[in-house]
Design a protein around this motif. Sequence first.
Motif: not given
Length: 213
Positions: A83-86
């Motif tokens: 979920q790094q882009q969340s």
Amino acid sequence: MNAGIFSECFQRKATKNQIGPLKSTTELGCLDSSRIYVGKRFSEASSELICSICQNVLWKPIACTTCENAFCTGCIQTWINKQQQSKQVMCPFNCTFKEKRAPPILNSLLSKLRVYCAYASNGCEEILSYDALEVHEQTCQYERTPCQICGTPVSNRNTSNKHEARQCFSEMYNRDPNQTQAQFMKLLDIVETSQRRIQTLEKLLGIESQQNQ
């Protein structure tokens, strides 16, 4: 929950029929439920000791402040990394994930478990307490894995003591001089396979470097 993340966690499970070098519990990041020793004084892991991501016994658990569910540290880190882009990191139970220490009662229950060493399939017969498992596996003599060519036990931990091709070939010759040619061809096949893998990686790295220019 995301099925893709589930499958990655399941792939980290240790199995008795695992091919290739075995990994310690810490390297795997989870504790396979089948490794729990069950006897007169010791029972199997109860449901509250099971990680909801990998479905195995909690290993180095941490909890979510919001929902208070516990997870293996490795499992939840894998989940979070996805979920790094969340903007907001979500827990597997669809709440905002905020890390906290696992409840003391949980660690107390885990400490009562008895566990087979990760290198049991290599011959280790030790049954250890949950708390003693990591230290034991760091020095377990059964960590060694037989070389796939000559069968000599090779340590994956001690990289300074490399099992070189000359040593491997010498071991094969001493064992059966009449089979030297066949054994040499087997060794050559493995070397060539490794070289092809290196060439593939070099090509991939070359493509990436060109794209970054």
